[in-house]
Write an enzyme that holds these catalytic residues in place. Sequence first.
Site, PDB file in Angstrom:
ATOM      1  N   TYR A  72       0.830  -1.218   0.000  1.00 39.51           N
ATOM      2  CA  TYR A  72       0.000   0.000   0.000  1.00 39.51           C
ATOM      3  C   TYR A  72       0.862   1.265   0.000  1.00 39.51           C
ATOM      4  CZ  TYR A  72      -4.436  -2.325   0.071  1.00 39.51           C
ATOM      5  OH  TYR A  72      -5.527  -3.067  -0.313  1.00 39.51           O
ATOM      6  N   ARG A  75       1.712   1.938  -3.499  1.00 37.08           N
ATOM      7  CA  ARG A  75       0.553   2.514  -4.220  1.00 37.08           C
ATOM      8  C   ARG A  75       0.293   3.951  -3.752  1.00 37.08           C
ATOM      9  NH1 ARG A  75      -4.368  -1.369  -3.601  1.00 37.08           N
ATOM     10  NH2 ARG A  75      -5.362   0.193  -4.909  1.00 37.08           N
ATOM     11  N   ASP A 109      -8.319   7.064  -4.102  1.00 38.51           N
ATOM     12  CA  ASP A 109      -7.216   8.012  -4.364  1.00 38.51           C
ATOM     13  C   ASP A 109      -7.557   9.472  -4.069  1.00 38.51           C
ATOM     14  OD1 ASP A 109      -7.879   7.345  -7.890  1.00 38.51           O
ATOM     15  OD2 ASP A 109      -8.812   8.838  -6.589  1.00 38.51           O
ATOM     16  N   HIS A 124     -15.163   2.431  -0.783  1.00 36.71           N
ATOM     17  CA  HIS A 124     -14.086   1.523  -0.377  1.00 36.71           C
ATOM     18  C   HIS A 124     -13.003   2.226   0.436  1.00 36.71           C
ATOM     19  CE1 HIS A 124     -15.308  -1.201  -4.013  1.00 36.71           C
ATOM     20  NE2 HIS A 124     -16.100  -1.351  -2.965  1.00 36.71           N
ATOM     21  N   CYS A 135      -7.725  -1.792  17.259  1.00 39.02           N
ATOM     22  CA  CYS A 135      -8.676  -0.972  18.064  1.00 39.02           C
ATOM     23  C   CYS A 135      -9.354   0.109  17.232  1.00 39.02           C
ATOM     24  CB  CYS A 135      -7.926  -0.341  19.248  1.00 39.02           C
ATOM     25  SG  CYS A 135      -6.838   1.021  18.753  1.00 39.02           S
ATOM     26  N   CYS A 155      -2.750   0.439  21.610  1.00 38.68           N
ATOM     27  CA  CYS A 155      -3.017  -0.974  21.976  1.00 38.68           C
ATOM     28  C   CYS A 155      -1.935  -1.925  21.491  1.00 38.68           C
ATOM     29  CB  CYS A 155      -4.374  -1.410  21.428  1.00 38.68           C
ATOM     30  SG  CYS A 155      -4.322  -1.760  19.648  1.00 38.68           S
ATOM     31  N   GLY A 192     -15.555   3.955 -15.932  1.00 35.82           N
ATOM     32  CA  GLY A 192     -14.274   3.321 -15.616  1.00 35.82           C
ATOM     33  C   GLY A 192     -14.377   2.216 -14.601  1.00 35.82           C
ATOM     34  N   THR A 193     -15.458   1.415 -14.670  1.00 40.75           N
ATOM     35  CA  THR A 193     -15.547   0.277 -13.755  1.00 40.75           C
ATOM     36  C   THR A 193     -15.955  -0.979 -14.501  1.00 40.75           C
ATOM     37  OG1 THR A 193     -16.530  -0.587 -11.715  1.00 40.75           O
ATOM     38  CG2 THR A 193     -17.945   0.816 -13.084  1.00 40.75           C
TER      39      THR A 193
HETATM   40  C1  BV8 Z   1     -18.369  -7.494   1.068  1.00 39.81           C
HETATM   41  C2  BV8 Z   1     -10.083  -1.214  -1.916  1.00 39.81           C
HETATM   42  C3  BV8 Z   1     -19.845  -8.274   2.711  1.00 39.81           C
HETATM   43  C4  BV8 Z   1      -8.840  -1.975  -1.637  1.00 39.81           C
HETATM   44  C5  BV8 Z   1     -11.511  -2.776  -3.148  1.00 39.81           C
HETATM   45  C6  BV8 Z   1     -16.287 -14.409  -1.112  1.00 39.81           C
HETATM   46  C7  BV8 Z   1     -16.011 -14.038   0.206  1.00 39.81           C
HETATM   47  C8  BV8 Z   1     -16.223 -12.737   0.648  1.00 39.81           C
HETATM   48  C9  BV8 Z   1     -16.735 -11.792  -0.220  1.00 39.81           C
HETATM   49  C10 BV8 Z   1     -16.981 -12.185  -1.514  1.00 39.81           C
HETATM   50  C11 BV8 Z   1     -16.779 -13.463  -1.969  1.00 39.81           C
HETATM   51  N1  BV8 Z   1     -17.110 -13.523  -3.295  1.00 39.81           N
HETATM   52  C12 BV8 Z   1     -17.529 -12.299  -3.684  1.00 39.81           C
HETATM   53  C13 BV8 Z   1     -17.464 -11.492  -2.616  1.00 39.81           C
HETATM   54  C14 BV8 Z   1     -17.816 -10.122  -2.577  1.00 39.81           C
HETATM   55  C15 BV8 Z   1     -16.542  -9.332  -2.869  1.00 39.81           C
HETATM   56  C16 BV8 Z   1     -16.422  -9.222  -4.367  1.00 39.81           C
HETATM   57  O1  BV8 Z   1     -17.226  -8.543  -4.962  1.00 39.81           O
HETATM   58  N2  BV8 Z   1     -15.452  -9.922  -4.961  1.00 39.81           N
HETATM   59  C17 BV8 Z   1     -15.335  -9.851  -6.418  1.00 39.81           C
HETATM   60  C18 BV8 Z   1     -13.868  -9.832  -6.818  1.00 39.81           C
HETATM   61  C19 BV8 Z   1     -16.089 -11.032  -7.005  1.00 39.81           C
HETATM   62  N3  BV8 Z   1     -16.791  -8.036  -2.267  1.00 39.81           N
HETATM   63  C20 BV8 Z   1     -16.350  -7.806  -1.023  1.00 39.81           C
HETATM   64  O2  BV8 Z   1     -15.678  -8.561  -0.368  1.00 39.81           O
HETATM   65  C21 BV8 Z   1     -16.822  -6.478  -0.462  1.00 39.81           C
HETATM   66  N4  BV8 Z   1     -17.335  -6.667   0.859  1.00 39.81           N
HETATM   67  O3  BV8 Z   1     -18.888  -8.171   0.211  1.00 39.81           O
HETATM   68  O4  BV8 Z   1     -18.773  -7.448   2.393  1.00 39.81           O
HETATM   69  C22 BV8 Z   1     -19.233  -9.556   3.191  1.00 39.81           C
HETATM   70  C23 BV8 Z   1     -18.494  -9.514   4.355  1.00 39.81           C
HETATM   71  C24 BV8 Z   1     -17.951 -10.701   4.825  1.00 39.81           C
HETATM   72  C25 BV8 Z   1     -18.104 -11.890   4.082  1.00 39.81           C
HETATM   73  C26 BV8 Z   1     -18.832 -11.892   2.883  1.00 39.81           C
HETATM   74  C27 BV8 Z   1     -19.383 -10.719   2.422  1.00 39.81           C
HETATM   75  C28 BV8 Z   1     -15.660  -5.509  -0.352  1.00 39.81           C
HETATM   76  C29 BV8 Z   1     -15.171  -5.162  -1.747  1.00 39.81           C
HETATM   77  C30 BV8 Z   1     -14.176  -4.010  -1.651  1.00 39.81           C
HETATM   78  C31 BV8 Z   1     -12.813  -4.504  -2.018  1.00 39.81           C
HETATM   79  N5  BV8 Z   1     -11.898  -3.348  -2.063  1.00 39.81           N
HETATM   80  N6  BV8 Z   1     -10.660  -1.729  -3.142  1.00 39.81           N
HETATM   81  C32 BV8 Z   1      -7.762  -1.611  -2.631  1.00 39.81           C
HETATM   82  O5  BV8 Z   1      -7.978  -0.757  -3.515  1.00 39.81           O
HETATM   83  O6  BV8 Z   1      -6.685  -2.195  -2.493  1.00 39.81           O
HETATM   84  S1  BV8 Z   1     -12.124  -3.338  -4.617  1.00 39.81           S
HETATM   85  C33 BV8 Z   1     -11.251  -2.705  -5.919  1.00 39.81           C
HETATM   86  O7  BV8 Z   1     -11.965  -3.125  -7.067  1.00 39.81           O
HETATM   87  C34 BV8 Z   1     -11.209  -1.197  -6.041  1.00 39.81           C
HETATM   88  O8  BV8 Z   1     -11.991  -0.497  -5.111  1.00 39.81           O
HETATM   89  C35 BV8 Z   1     -11.760  -0.988  -7.453  1.00 39.81           C
HETATM   90  O9  BV8 Z   1     -12.201   0.276  -7.644  1.00 39.81           O
HETATM   91  C36 BV8 Z   1     -12.772  -2.015  -7.420  1.00 39.81           C
HETATM   92  C37 BV8 Z   1     -13.569  -2.361  -8.575  1.00 39.81           C
HETATM   93  O10 BV8 Z   1     -12.746  -2.511  -9.655  1.00 39.81           O
HETATM   94  P1  BV8 Z   1     -12.879  -1.375 -10.786  1.00 39.81           P
HETATM   95  O11 BV8 Z   1     -12.862  -0.048 -10.121  1.00 39.81           O
HETATM   96  O12 BV8 Z   1     -14.044  -1.687 -11.647  1.00 39.81           O
HETATM   97  O13 BV8 Z   1     -11.512  -1.553 -11.531  1.00 39.81           O
HETATM   98  P2  BV8 Z   1     -11.165  -2.657 -12.635  1.00 39.81           P
HETATM   99  O14 BV8 Z   1      -9.692  -2.650 -12.802  1.00 39.81           O
HETATM  100  O15 BV8 Z   1     -11.880  -3.930 -12.303  1.00 39.81           O
HETATM  101  O16 BV8 Z   1     -11.840  -2.109 -13.979  1.00 39.81           O
HETATM  102  C38 BV8 Z   1     -11.350  -0.911 -14.554  1.00 39.81           C
HETATM  103  C39 BV8 Z   1     -12.309  -0.568 -15.677  1.00 39.81           C
HETATM  104  O17 BV8 Z   1     -11.907   0.693 -16.219  1.00 39.81           O
HETATM  105  C40 BV8 Z   1     -12.276  -1.558 -16.830  1.00 39.81           C
HETATM  106  O18 BV8 Z   1     -13.614  -1.838 -17.226  1.00 39.81           O
HETATM  107  C41 BV8 Z   1     -11.550  -0.812 -17.951  1.00 39.81           C
HETATM  108  O19 BV8 Z   1     -12.067  -1.144 -19.228  1.00 39.81           O
HETATM  109  C42 BV8 Z   1     -11.887   0.615 -17.625  1.00 39.81           C
HETATM  110  N7  BV8 Z   1     -10.898   1.601 -18.072  1.00 39.81           N
HETATM  111  C43 BV8 Z   1      -9.565   1.439 -18.241  1.00 39.81           C
HETATM  112  N8  BV8 Z   1      -9.021   2.626 -18.629  1.00 39.81           N
HETATM  113  C44 BV8 Z   1     -10.032   3.532 -18.675  1.00 39.81           C
HETATM  114  C45 BV8 Z   1     -11.228   2.881 -18.325  1.00 39.81           C
HETATM  115  N9  BV8 Z   1     -12.414   3.509 -18.288  1.00 39.81           N
HETATM  116  C46 BV8 Z   1     -12.421   4.824 -18.607  1.00 39.81           C
HETATM  117  N10 BV8 Z   1     -11.309   5.522 -18.943  1.00 39.81           N
HETATM  118  C47 BV8 Z   1     -10.113   4.903 -18.991  1.00 39.81           C
HETATM  119  N11 BV8 Z   1      -9.001   5.599 -19.337  1.00 39.81           N
HETATM  120 ZN    ZN Z   2      -4.853   0.114  18.454  1.00 43.78          ZN
END
Ligand code: BV8
Ligand code: ZN
Length: 257
Positions: A72, A75, A109, A124, A135, A155, A192-193
């Site tokens: 991190y 990043r 960001d 996020h 803590c 802690c 962009g997602t």
């Molecule tokens: C949750 C912060 C409830 C950290 C991020 C099994 C067990 C547990 C959970 C799960 C599971 N299976 C599924 C899940 C749910 C899981 C999930 O969704 N997994 C996915 C991978 C299937 N979600 C979670 O765990 C969430 N919490 O569910 O809690 C729970 C609790 C306990 C137990 C069960 C459930 C938490 C999710 C948050 C994760 N944290 N980020 C960090 O950054 O390090 S996610 C990370 O992905 C970023 O936040 C990012 O923004 C996000 C999404 O990705 P995108 O933003 O879409 O980026 P990506 O690269 O994918 O795509 C980029 C796009 O841009 C592309 O389409 C590309 O074409 C386009 N692009 C490229 N260039 C350009 C452009 N567009 C425009 N202009 C350009 N120039």
């Molecule tokens: Zn602490």
Amino acid sequence: MSAAELDEALDRAAELLCRARRVVAFTGAGMSAESGIPTFRDPGGLWEQFRPEELATPEAFERNPDRVWAWYQQRRRVIEAAQPNAGHRALAAMEELFEEFTVVTQNIDRLHQRAGSRTVLELHGTILSNHCHRCGRPYAEEPLPEQTAPICPACGGRVRPSVVWFGELLPEEVFARAEQAIERCDVLLSIGTSGEVYPAAGLVWRAKACGAAVVEVNPNWTELSSLADVHLHGSAAQVLPELLKRVERCRRAVERG
Ligand code: BV8
Ligand code: ZN
């Protein structure tokens, strides 16, 4: 998408926005790609070098806090050196054109805020803050070590970035506000997602179910493309300023009557 097709799609999207009163911009990593911040799932993206489970989960941090912290920090340095791009600035300018304009971002960001957007919901969290993993106490000591996760003075737990990891819940109040904005908006811009991460991506499905028109800004097809009423196949920094110009032109024409 040919230039002529993009031109026609831009007019359709501008038409939808010209009539809208409440708009949500739902953004992902692609929004910041032209600011030099790698996305997750594009070629050369972050997940190409690392598997998310290895680094962006609480288990990974508990297993090896220093390795996750160092990733991190790396990043954070890229993000701190980045500047908002023309797409961020166009969204900030768009706020003036609508009764309500809410940015709901998956990004960590803070470039939307630096570009001047005033209503930004960070689903996020943010990489620019840190807190104790045990803590929860905020940690603001400077300078931050590069390789080792700091120790919490209260802690003795390890300090982590204040982002939401996979398997962690999203901040409840932020998500509730995002849902409210999504449920009442006339147009949702999905920018962009890849729409792969839930529950964030579920907000676009919710907006559609509540009657919003969906406009997707992405050079590629995504999991959300089937929901879009208009596709703008291009990059955020190219498409959004052009979209802003056309909405402003449409509004002036409406004012002239
Ligand atoms: C949750 C912060 C409830 C950290 C991020 C099994 C067990 C547990 C959970 C799960 C599971 N299976 C599924 C899940 C749910 C899981 C999930 O969704 N997994 C996915 C991978 C299937 N979600 C979670 O765990 C969430 N919490 O569910 O809690 C729970 C609790 C306990 C137990 C069960 C459930 C938490 C999710 C948050 C994760 N944290 N980020 C960090 O950054 O390090 S996610 C990370 O992905 C970023 O936040 C990012 O923004 C996000 C999404 O990705 P995108 O933003 O879409 O980026 P990506 O690269 O994918 O795509 C980029 C796009 O841009 C592309 O389409 C590309 O074409 C386009 N692009 C490229 N260039 C350009 C452009 N567009 C425009 N202009 C350009 N120039
Ligand atoms: Zn602490």
